[in-house]
Design a protein around this motif. Structure first.
Motif, PDB file in Angstrom:
ATOM      1  N   MET A   1      50.222  45.775  27.178  1.00 10.72           N
ATOM      2  CA  MET A   1      49.410  44.654  27.608  1.00 10.72           C
ATOM      3  C   MET A   1      49.003  44.880  29.067  1.00 10.72           C
ATOM      4  SD  MET A   1      50.414  40.598  27.629  1.00 10.72           S
ATOM      5  CE  MET A   1      52.046  40.832  28.228  1.00 10.72           C
ATOM      6  N   TYR A   2      47.747  44.562  29.376  1.00 12.03           N
ATOM      7  CA  TYR A   2      47.302  44.624  30.760  1.00 12.03           C
ATOM      8  C   TYR A   2      46.198  43.610  30.996  1.00 12.03           C
ATOM      9  CZ  TYR A   2      43.152  47.468  29.582  1.00 12.03           C
ATOM     10  OH  TYR A   2      41.966  47.927  29.087  1.00 12.03           O
ATOM     11  N   ILE A   3      45.952  43.346  32.276  1.00 10.94           N
ATOM     12  CA  ILE A   3      44.907  42.417  32.685  1.00 10.94           C
ATOM     13  C   ILE A   3      43.725  43.228  33.199  1.00 10.94           C
ATOM     14  CG2 ILE A   3      44.274  40.613  34.335  1.00 10.94           C
ATOM     15  CD1 ILE A   3      47.296  39.854  34.397  1.00 10.94           C
ATOM     16  N   LEU A   4      42.544  42.943  32.672  1.00  5.69           N
ATOM     17  CA  LEU A   4      41.303  43.552  33.146  1.00  5.69           C
ATOM     18  C   LEU A   4      40.508  42.475  33.868  1.00  5.69           C
ATOM     19  CD1 LEU A   4      39.230  45.873  33.287  1.00  5.69           C
ATOM     20  CD2 LEU A   4      38.336  45.041  31.090  1.00  5.69           C
ATOM     21  N   ILE A   5      40.145  42.750  35.121  1.00  5.15           N
ATOM     22  CA  ILE A   5      39.321  41.835  35.896  1.00  5.15           C
ATOM     23  C   ILE A   5      37.997  42.538  36.174  1.00  5.15           C
ATOM     24  CG2 ILE A   5      39.073  40.643  38.110  1.00  5.15           C
ATOM     25  CD1 ILE A   5      42.193  40.363  38.016  1.00  5.15           C
ATOM     26  N   GLU A   6      36.921  41.941  35.677  1.00  5.94           N
ATOM     27  CA  GLU A   6      35.576  42.476  35.863  1.00  5.94           C
ATOM     28  C   GLU A   6      34.867  41.606  36.894  1.00  5.94           C
ATOM     29  OE1 GLU A   6      33.926  43.990  31.827  1.00  5.94           O
ATOM     30  OE2 GLU A   6      35.346  42.364  31.352  1.00  5.94           O
ATOM     31  N   LYS A   7      34.753  42.141  38.103  1.00  5.88           N
ATOM     32  CA  LYS A   7      34.211  41.357  39.213  1.00  5.88           C
ATOM     33  C   LYS A   7      32.765  40.904  38.964  1.00  5.88           C
ATOM     34  CE  LYS A   7      35.201  42.770  43.441  1.00  5.88           C
ATOM     35  NZ  LYS A   7      35.532  43.606  44.623  1.00  5.88           N
ATOM     36  N   LYS A   8      31.897  41.794  38.546  1.00  4.12           N
ATOM     37  CA  LYS A   8      30.488  41.425  38.338  1.00  4.12           C
ATOM     38  C   LYS A   8      30.343  40.360  37.259  1.00  4.12           C
ATOM     39  CE  LYS A   8      28.248  45.540  40.050  1.00  4.12           C
ATOM     40  NZ  LYS A   8      27.634  46.820  39.733  1.00  4.12           N
ATOM     41  N   LYS A   9      31.142  40.461  36.223  1.00  2.00           N
ATOM     42  CA  LYS A   9      31.078  39.491  35.121  1.00  2.00           C
ATOM     43  C   LYS A   9      31.836  38.206  35.426  1.00  2.00           C
ATOM     44  CE  LYS A   9      30.578  42.726  31.265  1.00  2.00           C
ATOM     45  NZ  LYS A   9      31.181  43.150  29.985  1.00  2.00           N
ATOM     46  N   ARG A  10      32.644  38.213  36.526  1.00  2.00           N
ATOM     47  CA  ARG A  10      33.509  37.063  36.867  1.00  2.00           C
ATOM     48  C   ARG A  10      34.355  36.699  35.650  1.00  2.00           C
ATOM     49  NH1 ARG A  10      31.028  38.588  40.797  1.00  2.00           N
ATOM     50  NH2 ARG A  10      30.597  37.379  42.665  1.00  2.00           N
ATOM     51  N   LEU A  11      35.061  37.724  35.115  1.00  2.00           N
ATOM     52  CA  LEU A  11      35.811  37.562  33.880  1.00  2.00           C
ATOM     53  C   LEU A  11      37.169  38.246  33.959  1.00  2.00           C
ATOM     54  CD1 LEU A  11      35.554  36.525  30.902  1.00  2.00           C
ATOM     55  CD2 LEU A  11      34.769  38.830  30.335  1.00  2.00           C
ATOM     56  N   LEU A  12      38.204  37.545  33.522  1.00  2.00           N
ATOM     57  CA  LEU A  12      39.548  38.095  33.380  1.00  2.00           C
ATOM     58  C   LEU A  12      39.858  38.137  31.889  1.00  2.00           C
ATOM     59  CD1 LEU A  12      42.790  37.171  35.244  1.00  2.00           C
ATOM     60  CD2 LEU A  12      42.723  37.050  32.757  1.00  2.00           C
ATOM     61  N   LEU A  22      43.572  39.207  24.103  1.00  2.00           N
ATOM     62  CA  LEU A  22      44.532  38.157  23.770  1.00  2.00           C
ATOM     63  C   LEU A  22      44.146  36.835  24.425  1.00  2.00           C
ATOM     64  CD1 LEU A  22      47.790  40.200  24.418  1.00  2.00           C
ATOM     65  CD2 LEU A  22      46.792  39.645  22.194  1.00  2.00           C
ATOM     66  N   PHE A  23      43.441  36.933  25.558  1.00  3.66           N
ATOM     67  CA  PHE A  23      43.103  35.766  26.364  1.00  3.66           C
ATOM     68  C   PHE A  23      41.974  36.162  27.300  1.00  3.66           C
ATOM     69  CE2 PHE A  23      43.670  33.543  30.434  1.00  3.66           C
ATOM     70  CZ  PHE A  23      43.686  32.220  30.026  1.00  3.66           C
ATOM     71  N   SER A  24      41.059  35.253  27.545  1.00  2.59           N
ATOM     72  CA  SER A  24      39.953  35.530  28.446  1.00  2.59           C
ATOM     73  C   SER A  24      39.548  34.247  29.155  1.00  2.59           C
ATOM     74  CB  SER A  24      38.777  36.093  27.641  1.00  2.59           C
ATOM     75  OG  SER A  24      37.752  36.527  28.486  1.00  2.59           O
ATOM     76  N   CYS A  25      39.105  34.371  30.423  1.00  4.76           N
ATOM     77  CA  CYS A  25      38.685  33.179  31.162  1.00  4.76           C
ATOM     78  C   CYS A  25      37.782  33.563  32.327  1.00  4.76           C
ATOM     79  CB  CYS A  25      39.899  32.402  31.661  1.00  4.76           C
ATOM     80  SG  CYS A  25      40.884  33.269  32.892  1.00  4.76           S
ATOM     81  N   PRO A  26      36.979  32.597  32.798  1.00  2.00           N
ATOM     82  CA  PRO A  26      36.138  32.844  33.975  1.00  2.00           C
ATOM     83  C   PRO A  26      36.989  32.874  35.244  1.00  2.00           C
ATOM     84  CG  PRO A  26      35.907  30.562  33.272  1.00  2.00           C
ATOM     85  CD  PRO A  26      36.785  31.251  32.256  1.00  2.00           C
ATOM     86  N   ILE A  27      36.479  33.559  36.263  1.00  2.00           N
ATOM     87  CA  ILE A  27      37.197  33.694  37.529  1.00  2.00           C
ATOM     88  C   ILE A  27      36.257  33.465  38.710  1.00  2.00           C
ATOM     89  CG2 ILE A  27      38.918  35.303  36.623  1.00  2.00           C
ATOM     90  CD1 ILE A  27      37.293  37.577  37.993  1.00  2.00           C
ATOM     91  N   ALA A  28      36.866  33.181  39.853  1.00  2.00           N
ATOM     92  CA  ALA A  28      36.180  33.200  41.142  1.00  2.00           C
ATOM     93  C   ALA A  28      36.870  34.262  41.988  1.00  2.00           C
ATOM     94  CB  ALA A  28      36.259  31.837  41.816  1.00  2.00           C
ATOM     95  N   LEU A  29      36.130  34.813  42.942  1.00  2.00           N
ATOM     96  CA  LEU A  29      36.643  35.905  43.768  1.00  2.00           C
ATOM     97  C   LEU A  29      36.636  35.509  45.239  1.00  2.00           C
ATOM     98  CD1 LEU A  29      34.593  38.716  41.996  1.00  2.00           C
ATOM     99  CD2 LEU A  29      37.003  38.171  41.620  1.00  2.00           C
ATOM    100  N   GLY A  30      36.845  36.508  46.092  1.00  2.00           N
ATOM    101  CA  GLY A  30      36.784  36.295  47.531  1.00  2.00           C
ATOM    102  C   GLY A  30      35.385  35.871  47.957  1.00  2.00           C
ATOM    103  N   PHE A  31      35.272  35.297  49.145  1.00  2.00           N
ATOM    104  CA  PHE A  31      33.996  34.765  49.607  1.00  2.00           C
ATOM    105  C   PHE A  31      32.947  35.841  49.904  1.00  2.00           C
ATOM    106  CE2 PHE A  31      36.724  34.999  53.398  1.00  2.00           C
ATOM    107  CZ  PHE A  31      35.929  35.726  54.277  1.00  2.00           C
ATOM    108  N   SER A  32      33.373  37.118  49.961  1.00  2.00           N
ATOM    109  CA  SER A  32      32.464  38.251  50.147  1.00  2.00           C
ATOM    110  C   SER A  32      32.875  39.339  49.161  1.00  2.00           C
ATOM    111  CB  SER A  32      32.552  38.755  51.593  1.00  2.00           C
ATOM    112  OG  SER A  32      31.703  39.845  51.793  1.00  2.00           O
ATOM    113  N   PRO A  33      32.637  39.120  47.863  1.00  2.00           N
ATOM    114  CA  PRO A  33      33.307  39.901  46.819  1.00  2.00           C
ATOM    115  C   PRO A  33      32.823  41.327  46.571  1.00  2.00           C
ATOM    116  CG  PRO A  33      31.787  38.358  45.835  1.00  2.00           C
ATOM    117  CD  PRO A  33      31.786  38.074  47.314  1.00  2.00           C
ATOM    118  N   GLU A  34      31.626  41.692  47.017  1.00  2.00           N
ATOM    119  CA  GLU A  34      31.110  43.020  46.674  1.00  2.00           C
ATOM    120  C   GLU A  34      31.824  44.119  47.448  1.00  2.00           C
ATOM    121  OE1 GLU A  34      26.873  43.409  46.540  1.00  2.00           O
ATOM    122  OE2 GLU A  34      26.659  41.378  45.752  1.00  2.00           O
ATOM    123  N   GLY A  35      32.206  45.166  46.719  1.00  2.00           N
ATOM    124  CA  GLY A  35      32.886  46.304  47.320  1.00  2.00           C
ATOM    125  C   GLY A  35      34.390  46.110  47.360  1.00  2.00           C
ATOM    126  N   PRO A  36      35.115  47.191  47.640  1.00  2.00           N
ATOM    127  CA  PRO A  36      36.581  47.125  47.675  1.00  2.00           C
ATOM    128  C   PRO A  36      37.099  46.471  48.956  1.00  2.00           C
ATOM    129  CG  PRO A  36      35.847  49.330  48.238  1.00  2.00           C
ATOM    130  CD  PRO A  36      34.618  48.543  47.876  1.00  2.00           C
TER     131      PRO A  36
END
Length: 147
Positions: A1-12, A22-36
């Motif tokens: 089992m692992y968690i995949l976080i897709e930043k562009k899709k705002r999806l976990l 097994l589970f999926s939900c919308p997410i919010a990111l940092g206030f300046s999310p593009e790039g590492p």
């Protein structure tokens, strides 16, 4: 089992060993999310492979600590050899990396709402989703964060 976080899709998505969701939900990111994420205060959500290194009830409810920074983060940000060595040592033992350096730390998956990007670099979920994920995910679960 692992968690995949897709930043562009705002999806976990929580995936099983066969990559079935097994589970999926919308997410919010940092206030300046593009790039590492490269340093504390940059408002970016990290990108890379991590693991859940801490579970606690925090300011935003059930919180899953992510093992940021990892070795690649330290190299990307030109960390000195002492910090790099400390990170390697702790991660080899599946322990929380140092969170007090210029790289930042204390990156969590937590509640607080997923309507818009607002965190300092964490992954925010709606409260009900944070509770559901917290109940299903043990320490050591892999977290993969992609752009």
């Amino acid at each position: 089992m692992y968690i995949l976080i897709e930043k562009k899709k705002r999806l976990l998505t929580l995936l099983d060993e066969r990559e079935q969701p097994l589970f999926s939900c919308p997410i919010a990111l940092g206030f300046s999310p593009e790039g590492p994420k490269k340093k504390e205060g940059d408002g970016k959500t990290p990108e890379g492979n991590y693991f859940i290194c801490l579970k606690k009830m925090g300011k935003f409810g059930p919180s899953l600590g992510i093992s940021y920074p990892n070795e690649q983060d330290a190299i990307l940000s030109h960390a000195d050899e002492q910090l790099l060595s400390c990170i390697r040592e702790r991660l080899a033992k599946m322990e929380r990396p140092p969170w007090g350096s210029f790289l930042g730390g204390e990156i969590y998956i937590h509640g607080g709402g997923a309507q818009k990007d607002w965190t300092a670099g964490c992954i925010a979920l709606h409260e009900k989703d944070a509770e559901a994920l917290y109940a299903r995910v043990p320490l050591g679960t892999i977290v993969r964060i992609i752009p």
